[in-house]
Design a protein around this motif. Structure first.
Motif, PDB file in Angstrom:
ATOM      1  N   GLN A 148       5.635  21.495  12.774  1.00  9.46           N
ATOM      2  CA  GLN A 148       7.064  21.589  13.072  1.00  9.46           C
ATOM      3  C   GLN A 148       7.651  20.387  13.234  1.00  9.46           C
ATOM      4  O   GLN A 148       8.744  19.940  13.467  1.00  9.46           O
ATOM      5  CB  GLN A 148       7.247  22.371  14.616  1.00  9.46           C
ATOM      6  N   ARG A 149       6.719  19.096  13.304  1.00 13.22           N
ATOM      7  CA  ARG A 149       7.235  17.858  13.452  1.00 13.22           C
ATOM      8  C   ARG A 149       7.833  17.521  12.356  1.00 13.22           C
ATOM      9  O   ARG A 149       8.861  16.372  12.329  1.00 13.22           O
ATOM     10  CB  ARG A 149       5.881  16.931  13.670  1.00 13.22           C
ATOM     11  N   TYR A 150       7.762  18.287  11.131  1.00 15.31           N
ATOM     12  CA  TYR A 150       8.263  17.901   9.970  1.00 15.31           C
ATOM     13  C   TYR A 150       9.727  18.725   9.659  1.00 15.31           C
ATOM     14  O   TYR A 150      10.148  18.848   8.674  1.00 15.31           O
ATOM     15  CB  TYR A 150       7.296  18.121   8.750  1.00 15.31           C
ATOM     16  N   ARG A 151      10.331  19.322  10.830  1.00  9.95           N
ATOM     17  CA  ARG A 151      11.528  19.893  10.833  1.00  9.95           C
ATOM     18  C   ARG A 151      12.757  18.944  10.530  1.00  9.95           C
ATOM     19  O   ARG A 151      13.512  19.257   9.982  1.00  9.95           O
ATOM     20  CB  ARG A 151      11.765  20.521  11.992  1.00  9.95           C
ATOM     21  N   ILE A 152      12.451  17.407  10.833  1.00  5.91           N
ATOM     22  CA  ILE A 152      13.192  16.398  10.566  1.00  5.91           C
ATOM     23  C   ILE A 152      12.466  15.399   9.947  1.00  5.91           C
ATOM     24  O   ILE A 152      11.225  15.349   9.657  1.00  5.91           O
ATOM     25  CB  ILE A 152      13.979  15.789  11.690  1.00  5.91           C
ATOM     26  N   LYS A 153      13.204  14.293   9.441  1.00  6.27           N
ATOM     27  CA  LYS A 153      12.674  13.036   8.819  1.00  6.27           C
ATOM     28  C   LYS A 153      11.779  12.467   9.628  1.00  6.27           C
ATOM     29  O   LYS A 153      11.876  12.260  10.724  1.00  6.27           O
ATOM     30  CB  LYS A 153      13.760  11.982   8.073  1.00  6.27           C
ATOM     31  N   PRO A 154      10.583  11.953   9.162  1.00  6.74           N
ATOM     32  CA  PRO A 154       9.559  11.477   9.872  1.00  6.74           C
ATOM     33  C   PRO A 154      10.026   9.935  10.085  1.00  6.74           C
ATOM     34  O   PRO A 154      11.117   9.513   9.396  1.00  6.74           O
ATOM     35  CB  PRO A 154       8.271  11.356   8.873  1.00  6.74           C
ATOM     36  N   PHE A 196       0.823  -1.056   0.122  1.00  4.43           N
ATOM     37  CA  PHE A 196       0.020   0.021  -0.081  1.00  4.43           C
ATOM     38  C   PHE A 196       1.076   1.343   0.015  1.00  4.43           C
ATOM     39  O   PHE A 196       1.971   1.426   0.609  1.00  4.43           O
ATOM     40  CB  PHE A 196      -0.713  -0.076   1.317  1.00  4.43           C
ATOM     41  N   THR A 197       0.632   2.263  -0.864  1.00  2.00           N
ATOM     42  CA  THR A 197       1.357   3.302  -0.886  1.00  2.00           C
ATOM     43  C   THR A 197       0.548   4.297  -0.756  1.00  2.00           C
ATOM     44  O   THR A 197      -0.492   4.723  -1.405  1.00  2.00           O
ATOM     45  CB  THR A 197       2.291   3.646  -2.575  1.00  2.00           C
ATOM     46  N   GLN A 198       1.263   5.623  -0.169  1.00  2.00           N
ATOM     47  CA  GLN A 198       0.459   6.812   0.010  1.00  2.00           C
ATOM     48  C   GLN A 198       1.482   7.917  -0.025  1.00  2.00           C
ATOM     49  O   GLN A 198       2.418   7.861   0.613  1.00  2.00           O
ATOM     50  CB  GLN A 198      -0.297   6.584   1.607  1.00  2.00           C
ATOM     51  N   ASP A 234      11.060  19.050   6.160  1.00  2.00           N
ATOM     52  CA  ASP A 234      10.803  20.295   5.432  1.00  2.00           C
ATOM     53  C   ASP A 234       9.525  20.389   4.534  1.00  2.00           C
ATOM     54  O   ASP A 234       9.563  21.043   3.606  1.00  2.00           O
ATOM     55  CB  ASP A 234      12.221  20.987   4.832  1.00  2.00           C
ATOM     56  N   GLY A 235       8.870  19.254   4.768  1.00  2.00           N
ATOM     57  CA  GLY A 235       7.485  19.106   3.753  1.00  2.00           C
ATOM     58  C   GLY A 235       7.684  18.573   2.574  1.00  2.00           C
ATOM     59  O   GLY A 235       6.659  18.461   1.806  1.00  2.00           O
ATOM     60  N   ARG A 236       8.842  18.024   2.241  1.00  2.00           N
ATOM     61  CA  ARG A 236       8.887  17.364   0.758  1.00  2.00           C
ATOM     62  C   ARG A 236       7.993  16.066   1.135  1.00  2.00           C
ATOM     63  O   ARG A 236       8.024  15.258   1.871  1.00  2.00           O
ATOM     64  CB  ARG A 236      10.605  17.042   0.822  1.00  2.00           C
ATOM     65  N   VAL A 237       7.121  15.957  -0.090  1.00  2.00           N
ATOM     66  CA  VAL A 237       6.439  14.662  -0.358  1.00  2.00           C
ATOM     67  C   VAL A 237       7.023  13.471  -0.844  1.00  2.00           C
ATOM     68  O   VAL A 237       7.773  13.553  -1.504  1.00  2.00           O
ATOM     69  CB  VAL A 237       5.147  15.067  -0.977  1.00  2.00           C
ATOM     70  N   PHE A 238       6.880  12.452  -0.356  1.00  2.00           N
ATOM     71  CA  PHE A 238       7.294  11.126  -0.629  1.00  2.00           C
ATOM     72  C   PHE A 238       6.423   9.995  -0.632  1.00  2.00           C
ATOM     73  O   PHE A 238       5.169  10.292  -0.002  1.00  2.00           O
ATOM     74  CB  PHE A 238       8.587  10.908   0.120  1.00  2.00           C
ATOM     75  N   ASN A 239       6.532   8.746  -1.196  1.00  2.00           N
ATOM     76  CA  ASN A 239       5.656   7.783  -1.437  1.00  2.00           C
ATOM     77  C   ASN A 239       5.970   6.780   0.037  1.00  2.00           C
ATOM     78  O   ASN A 239       7.217   6.349  -0.076  1.00  2.00           O
ATOM     79  CB  ASN A 239       5.458   7.047  -2.368  1.00  2.00           C
ATOM     80  N   ILE A 240       5.111   6.489   0.969  1.00  2.00           N
ATOM     81  CA  ILE A 240       5.460   5.607   2.026  1.00  2.00           C
ATOM     82  C   ILE A 240       4.781   4.122   1.681  1.00  2.00           C
ATOM     83  O   ILE A 240       3.914   4.314   0.943  1.00  2.00           O
ATOM     84  CB  ILE A 240       4.716   6.134   3.332  1.00  2.00           C
ATOM     85  N   TYR A 241       5.810   3.144   2.103  1.00  2.00           N
ATOM     86  CA  TYR A 241       5.229   1.952   1.809  1.00  2.00           C
ATOM     87  C   TYR A 241       4.761   1.096   3.076  1.00  2.00           C
ATOM     88  O   TYR A 241       5.601   1.289   4.060  1.00  2.00           O
ATOM     89  CB  TYR A 241       6.300   1.235   1.303  1.00  2.00           C
ATOM     90  N   LEU A 282      16.115   3.475   3.805  1.00  2.00           N
ATOM     91  CA  LEU A 282      17.223   3.272   2.886  1.00  2.00           C
ATOM     92  C   LEU A 282      17.141   4.217   1.816  1.00  2.00           C
ATOM     93  O   LEU A 282      18.366   4.728   1.525  1.00  2.00           O
ATOM     94  CB  LEU A 282      17.168   1.991   2.412  1.00  2.00           C
ATOM     95  N   ARG A 283      16.071   4.546   1.404  1.00  2.00           N
ATOM     96  CA  ARG A 283      16.280   5.848   0.525  1.00  2.00           C
ATOM     97  C   ARG A 283      16.405   6.968   0.638  1.00  2.00           C
ATOM     98  O   ARG A 283      16.660   8.064  -0.027  1.00  2.00           O
ATOM     99  CB  ARG A 283      14.811   5.611  -0.311  1.00  2.00           C
ATOM    100  N   GLY A 284      16.190   7.454   2.046  1.00  2.00           N
ATOM    101  CA  GLY A 284      16.414   8.802   2.443  1.00  2.00           C
ATOM    102  C   GLY A 284      15.250   9.408   2.920  1.00  2.00           C
ATOM    103  O   GLY A 284      15.184  10.464   3.056  1.00  2.00           O
ATOM    104  N   ASP A 285      14.141   8.853   2.723  1.00  2.00           N
ATOM    105  CA  ASP A 285      12.770   9.481   2.452  1.00  2.00           C
ATOM    106  C   ASP A 285      12.383   9.769   4.516  1.00  2.00           C
ATOM    107  O   ASP A 285      11.834  10.484   4.732  1.00  2.00           O
ATOM    108  CB  ASP A 285      11.540   8.537   2.059  1.00  2.00           C
ATOM    109  N   MET A 286      12.801   8.565   5.026  1.00  2.00           N
ATOM    110  CA  MET A 286      12.347   8.443   6.265  1.00  2.00           C
ATOM    111  C   MET A 286      13.545   8.173   7.344  1.00  2.00           C
ATOM    112  O   MET A 286      14.628   7.937   6.905  1.00  2.00           O
ATOM    113  CB  MET A 286      11.252   7.420   6.561  1.00  2.00           C
TER     114      MET A 286
END
Length: 470
Positions: A406-412, A315-317, A323-330, A377-381
């Motif tokens: 402000q939670r998104y000041r670092i990687k989730p 499932f991807t979303q 910093d608010g950059r959007v990515f696909n979570i798996y 591993l990709r650097g999204d999280m």
């Protein structure tokens, strides 16, 4: 302020620092020979191992200063020092391996010898510093190797600093006096001799040989700051500014260099660059090892998901990253295929008919989150950090929950401080999201590598099964 802590000082390269560097090199060589004795029953390593040890010693002298290993650590966390040494030594070993790989010499290295040598050296480097730190702490508790401090401040900020000094006697700081910059905001509760007369305070500092003056003042006290700086400009006194920016700053941020000018971040990333680098190195290594170790489980879960109901395995979303950059979570798919109305997202609830039987087990045990190690591993999280929410929830809660974005000041993260404290699952009430955000902001303000390890351990031991996850 929760503790007395300063950025490491950068003293002139002297006898003490030279001795520490030499000792580090000695440990690298000695541990290599001990590892050789354990592996080959001889003290002299093979020729390629000698080259590797030489490269490691050379890289240590270059890399360790970058990590601040040879700077003064008075008043700083021993756990942070240990983490710095570990990361610096790992960086040295990676540099050595990359160099040997480029020279096509890695095949002749004994892996057992290399692991033994790396472990022994890391233990020796850490043990030396812990022992020295312990000896210095005992000496400072006994009244030796002290730095006397005079504090210029007003109100509770000054009181907090004096209180923290008293709570940390092993740092070697001792508060001798305080100057009340605003007599109407008394600092008498600081339990040190307090002056409201400038000349009397200056005379006390010089008579008692005080070598540290801390200006615990708000930014509005520019004239007071200049007055003390000018007064002690020609004295051998360290004048430090500890600004009271609690009413302005979102996070406790240190001073950074911007085009050669000192700058204090009032709103920005709560983690300095060196902390983000350490976190990045740990994330990539941990994610790679986790994916390899969990491969059989990942395959088994993928087969179970595929057999549970028609549809894809994953499932991807869209989620927000640093910093608010959007990515696909798996994630592993845990629901039957269904359609959502545009701009709306219905959270899973207890007894949700959309959840498959396999999906219910995956969500309850958090196994559905395992593919996110690929995101790490990709650097999204990151392995540890605030959990990312769906974009629709971000738009909703950013308007009604203070500090939400402000939670998104670092990687989730895959796991976080809120999750190990029971704040996970459905957020059907605003109060639930507020408590989650409070924990996330606490994590950002108090981040340390030790806290990350504590969260990882708590997740493994207690966080895999949770009654709030459904």
């Amino acid at each position: 302020m929760s503790s007395i802590e300063f950025a490491p000082e950068t003293p002139a390269f002297g006898t003490h620092e030279l001795a520490v560097r030499v000792l580090d090199v000695v440990w690298i060589v000695v541990c290599a020979r001990i590892a050789s004795l354990l592996r080959f029953d001889e003290l002299s390593p093979q020729a390629v191992d000698t080259a590797l040890v030489t490269f490691a010693a050379a890289f240590t002298l270059v890399v360790f200063p970058v990590f601040g290993i040879y700077q003064s650590w008075r008043g700083r966390s021993i756990l942070r020092l240990v983490a710095q040494v570990i990361f610096a030594w790992v960086a040295v070993q990676l540099c050595v391996l990359v160099l040997l790989f480029g020279l096509h010499r890695t095949d002749s290295i004994s892996r057992l010898w290399f692991v033994t040598w790396s472990g022994l050296t890391a233990l020796s480097l850490i043990s030396t510093r812990v022992v020295v730190r312990s000896v210095l702490s005992h000496a400072r508790n006994a009244g030796l190797n002290l730095r006397h401090v005079a504090i210029v401040g007003c109100g509770s900020h000054c009181e907090d600093i004096v209180r923290n000094i008293r709570r940390s006697p092993s740092t070697g700081f001792r508060a001798l006096a305080a100057f009340d910059a605003r007599p109407s905001h008394s600092v008498s509760r600081a339990r040190v001799p307090t002056f409201d007369n400038f000349e009397g305070f200056v005379g006390f500092v010089r008579r008692n040989g005080v070598r540290e003056i801390w200006l615990a003042l708000p930014l509005s006290e520019e004239q007071t700051i200049l007055r003390f700086v000018n007064e002690f400009r020609d004295d051998f006194v360290n004048v430090r500014f500890i600004p009271d920016v609690r009413s302005l700053a979102l996070f406790d941020s240190g001073v950074t260099d911007m085009l050669g000018m000192p700058a204090i971040s009032l709103v920005g990333s709560p983690l300095p660059a060196h902390a983000l680098m350490k976190k990045e190195i740990f994330d990539r290594i941990f994610a790679a090892l986790a994916l390899l170790a969990l491969l059989p489980i990942l395959v088994a879960v993928a087969i179970a998901v595929k057999l549970s109901s028609p549809g894809p395995v994953f499932f991807t979303q869209k989620r927000k990253g640093a910093d608010g950059r959007v990515f696909n979570i798996y994630k592993f798919r845990s629901m039957r295929l269904h359609t959502e109305q545009a701009g709306e997202l219905k959270q899973a609830t207890r007894g949700d008919p959309r959840i498959t039987r396999v999906g219910a087990l995956l969500r309850r045990t958090s196994l559905d989150e395992l593919p996110q190690f690929y995101n790490v591993l990709r650097g999204d999280m990151s392995v540890v950090g605030p959990r990312p929410h769906a974009l629709e929830h971000d738009e909703l809660y950013r308007k009604i929950v203070s500090g939400y974005l402000q939670r998104y000041r670092i990687k989730p993260g895959i796991t976080g401080w809120a999750q190990v404290n029971g704040h996970r699952g459905e957020t059907d009430r605003v109060e639930k999201m507020e408590r989650r955000v409070e924990h996330d902001l606490y994590y950002l303000r108090h981040w340390s590598f030790a806290l990350d390890m504590r969260i990882v351990a708590a997740t493994v031991l207690h966080g895999l099964v949770n009654r709030n996850a459904y």
